[in-house]
Design a protein around this motif. Structure first.
Motif, short mmCIF file in Angstrom:
data_model
loop_
_atom_site.label_atom_id
_atom_site.label_comp_id
_atom_site.label_asym_id
_atom_site.label_seq_id
_atom_site.Cartn_x
_atom_site.Cartn_y
_atom_site.Cartn_z
N ALA A 167 56.59 55.56 -88.97
CA ALA A 167 56.65 55.99 -90.36
C ALA A 167 56.74 54.82 -91.34
CB ALA A 167 57.84 56.93 -90.57
N VAL A 168 57.42 53.74 -90.97
CA VAL A 168 57.58 52.62 -91.88
C VAL A 168 56.23 52.02 -92.30
CG1 VAL A 168 58.36 50.21 -92.04
CG2 VAL A 168 59.95 51.99 -91.32
N PRO A 169 55.34 51.67 -91.36
CA PRO A 169 54.05 51.13 -91.79
C PRO A 169 53.24 52.11 -92.65
CG PRO A 169 54.42 50.68 -89.47
CD PRO A 169 55.47 51.64 -89.89
N MET A 170 53.34 53.40 -92.34
CA MET A 170 52.63 54.40 -93.13
C MET A 170 53.16 54.44 -94.56
SD MET A 170 52.43 57.41 -90.26
CE MET A 170 51.79 58.63 -91.39
N SER A 171 54.48 54.46 -94.68
CA SER A 171 55.09 54.48 -95.99
C SER A 171 54.76 53.22 -96.78
CB SER A 171 56.61 54.63 -95.86
OG SER A 171 57.23 54.63 -97.12
N GLY B 105 57.10 47.19 -101.19
CA GLY B 105 58.32 47.94 -101.39
C GLY B 105 59.52 47.32 -100.70
N THR B 106 60.68 47.66 -101.20
CA THR B 106 61.94 47.26 -100.57
C THR B 106 62.31 48.25 -99.48
OG1 THR B 106 63.32 48.58 -102.06
CG2 THR B 106 62.73 46.37 -102.81
N LYS B 107 63.37 47.95 -98.77
CA LYS B 107 63.87 48.89 -97.76
C LYS B 107 64.19 50.23 -98.40
CE LYS B 107 68.16 48.70 -96.41
NZ LYS B 107 69.44 48.29 -95.78
N MET B 108 64.80 50.22 -99.58
CA MET B 108 65.17 51.46 -100.25
C MET B 108 63.92 52.23 -100.71
SD MET B 108 67.51 53.55 -100.92
CE MET B 108 68.93 52.51 -100.55
N HIS B 109 62.89 51.51 -101.18
CA HIS B 109 61.66 52.19 -101.57
C HIS B 109 61.05 52.92 -100.38
CE1 HIS B 109 61.15 48.89 -104.89
NE2 HIS B 109 62.04 49.81 -105.22
N ILE B 110 61.03 52.24 -99.23
CA ILE B 110 60.50 52.86 -98.01
C ILE B 110 61.34 54.07 -97.63
CG2 ILE B 110 60.13 52.52 -95.53
CD1 ILE B 110 59.58 49.52 -96.23
N LYS B 111 62.65 53.91 -97.68
CA LYS B 111 63.56 54.98 -97.27
C LYS B 111 63.40 56.23 -98.14
CE LYS B 111 68.46 55.70 -96.20
NZ LYS B 111 69.80 55.06 -96.18
N ARG B 112 63.05 56.04 -99.40
CA ARG B 112 62.91 57.17 -100.32
C ARG B 112 61.53 57.80 -100.30
NH1 ARG B 112 65.63 54.49 -105.75
NH2 ARG B 112 67.82 54.70 -105.14
N HIS B 113 60.57 57.17 -99.61
CA HIS B 113 59.20 57.63 -99.67
C HIS B 113 58.77 58.31 -98.38
CE1 HIS B 113 55.23 57.70 -101.44
NE2 HIS B 113 54.72 57.26 -100.31
N PHE B 114 57.93 59.36 -98.51
CA PHE B 114 57.28 60.02 -97.38
C PHE B 114 58.26 60.77 -96.50
CE2 PHE B 114 55.00 59.37 -93.11
CZ PHE B 114 54.44 60.62 -93.17
N PRO C 68 65.70 56.68 -88.95
CA PRO C 68 66.78 56.18 -88.09
C PRO C 68 66.53 54.74 -87.68
CG PRO C 68 65.38 57.75 -86.91
CD PRO C 68 64.98 57.82 -88.34
N GLU C 69 67.62 53.95 -87.66
CA GLU C 69 67.57 52.54 -87.25
C GLU C 69 66.62 51.73 -88.12
OE1 GLU C 69 67.33 52.02 -82.92
OE2 GLU C 69 67.60 54.19 -82.72
N LEU C 70 66.57 52.04 -89.40
CA LEU C 70 65.59 51.42 -90.30
C LEU C 70 65.75 49.90 -90.37
CD1 LEU C 70 63.32 51.53 -92.37
CD2 LEU C 70 65.01 52.14 -94.12
N GLU C 71 66.98 49.44 -90.53
CA GLU C 71 67.22 48.00 -90.70
C GLU C 71 66.65 47.21 -89.53
OE1 GLU C 71 68.51 44.97 -93.06
OE2 GLU C 71 69.40 46.93 -93.50
N SER C 72 66.99 47.63 -88.31
CA SER C 72 66.54 46.87 -87.15
C SER C 72 65.04 47.03 -86.90
CB SER C 72 67.32 47.29 -85.90
OG SER C 72 67.09 48.66 -85.59
#
Length: 416
Positions: free
Chosen positions: A227-231, A238-247, A253-257
């Motif tokens: 999901a991260v590359p798609m977002s 985007g920042t980590k928060m932008h990714i987390k809020r999108h799509f 889960p385990e986004l940071e790592s």
């Protein structure tokens, strides 16, 4: 560790606009092409979701998001992709949305975990469903026997009514259908009414999308790795928060790592976005496949066009990101008393390429066939030229064509 490459805020903005197909888009047409469904799917595979919204002041937001990118198109083509071809379906993305059926395994993770956790909401819904297990089985049996049904075609057999201080209080059939949808047991099989109506026909998921019943569920980390590359590719940068809020909002889960792993693997890269001499705060990321596009945009390969955006457009639905990248401070004034509104009831921002230049306050009167432009608000920094005014008029004309308006009525204008 390599130093993140610097890019200008303007280049980052242009990348975001381009990845959202809001530049001079080869899919853009003045009239629906013969392969309109293919164009819609090409677009949805890139941006992943269309937010659903019931407001129909101009048109429902899911329809406006497509119009901004494709020009006038047939709403019937979108409905056919959803309900006949079933290449799309309704579920959660960053909000209730239309999503791509090929991404079902990602959304399956969401629905699997809908009621997990010890929060008050999850606990309350679980307890209500347990108390109404007989009602739940009745609804599923009715759909299995009779096929797709609307809420009014089923009896309210709730033993314990749903209690709320809002509009859902006592709407037991709607609540049961909604919860079963979020859990993945039901799908929206059809909508009735003009302009992508609100009346839903529900079906069992096993009947609506039977081919996905036997798929192998993804592990939590694999969901995030996909999901991260798609977002990020839909966002551009985007920042980590932008990714987390999108799509897949809130479902990484385990986004940071995973972000660290993707950087280490070279799948994504860190960039430093410079607003003049000042770097924007927080780490920003870009997908490696977009590096050639980034270089092109940095070296004059920019193809702008004017575009009007739904208030819930994918580009601006994350209000903090829209303010950071585009300078758009947007707050809905729907519930603001008319006399206290700054811009209007339903305001559509106007971009000229990558710049916010104005906002319009439109309303479509379907009884008279007139598209009313109640006001045009130019941004304070905008230099209003005849060319810009003509571009706005052409863009509003395209919107009128899409809405099948017979006339455009310009009311009082106001400069910002």
């Amino acid at each position: 560790m390599t130093t993140p490459q610097p890019i200008s805020l303007q280049t980052a903005r242009r990348l975001a606009v381009t990845k959202q197909h809001l530049h001079q888009n080869p899919l853009l047409s003045k009239k629906p092409p013969a392969d309109a469904r293919a164009n819609i799917m090409t677009l949805l595979h890139d941006i992943h979701c269309l937010q659903l919204d019931p407001l129909n002041v101009v048109a429902r937001t899911q329809l406006l998001v497509l119009w901004s990118r494709l020009g006038p198109y047939r709403v019937a083509d979108l409905e056919a992709l959803l309900y006949d071809d079933k290449r799309l379906f309704e579920y959660w993305a960053h909000a209730a949305s239309i999503v791509v059926t090929d991404n079902y395994p990602l959304h399956f993770y969401q629905l699997q975990h809908f009621l997990m956790g010890s929060g008050k909401w999850q606990t309350r819904v679980r307890e209500w469903l347990i108390a109404n297990e007989g009602f739940r089985q009745y609804v599923k049996a009715e759909l299995a026997t009779r096929g797709p049904l609307g809420p009014t075609e089923m009896d309210d057999l709730a033993v314990e009514p749903w209690k709320s201080t809002g509009w859902t209080s006592g709407r037991n059939v709607d609540r049961m259908l909604g919860f079963l949808w979020e859990m993945g047991e039901l799908m929206v099989a059809r909508r009735s009414g003009s302009g992508f109506g609100l009346q839903k026909k529900w079906a069992l998921t096993e009947d609506h999308l039977p081919e996905w019943q036997a798929h192998v569920p993804l592990a939590a980390r694999e969901v995030t790795r996909r999901a991260v590359p798609m977002s990020l590719r839909a966002l551009g940068v985007g920042t980590k928060m932008h990714i987390k809020r999108h799509f897949m909002r809130g479902w990484y889960p385990e986004l940071e790592s995973v972000l660290a792993e993707l950087v280490q693997a070279g799948d994504i890269e860190e960039v430093t976005v410079m607003d003049g001499e000042r770097p924007l705060p927080n780490k920003l990321y870009i997908h490696r496949d977009d590096l050639p596009l980034l270089a092109e945009l940095s070296n004059g390969g920019w193809q702008p066009r004017p575009v009007l955006l739904s208030p819930f457009d994918n580009l601006i639905c994350d209000r903090d990101r829209a303010e950071l990248l585009i300078g758009l401070y947007y707050r809905s004034e729907i519930y603001t008393p008319k006399a206290k509104r700054k811009y209007g009831y339903y305001v559509m921002p106007l971009l000229a390429g990558d710049k916010l230049v104005g906002r319009i306050d439109p309303k479509m009167d379907r009884k008279t066939g007139k598209l009313h432009v109640n006001a045009v608000h130019w941004e304070p920094q905008t230099r209003v030229t005849k060319k810009l005014e003509r571009e706005l008029e052409r863009t509003i004309g395209s919107l009128a064509t899409f809405l099948q308006a017979d006339e455009i009525v310009y009311e009082a204008h106001k400069n910002g």
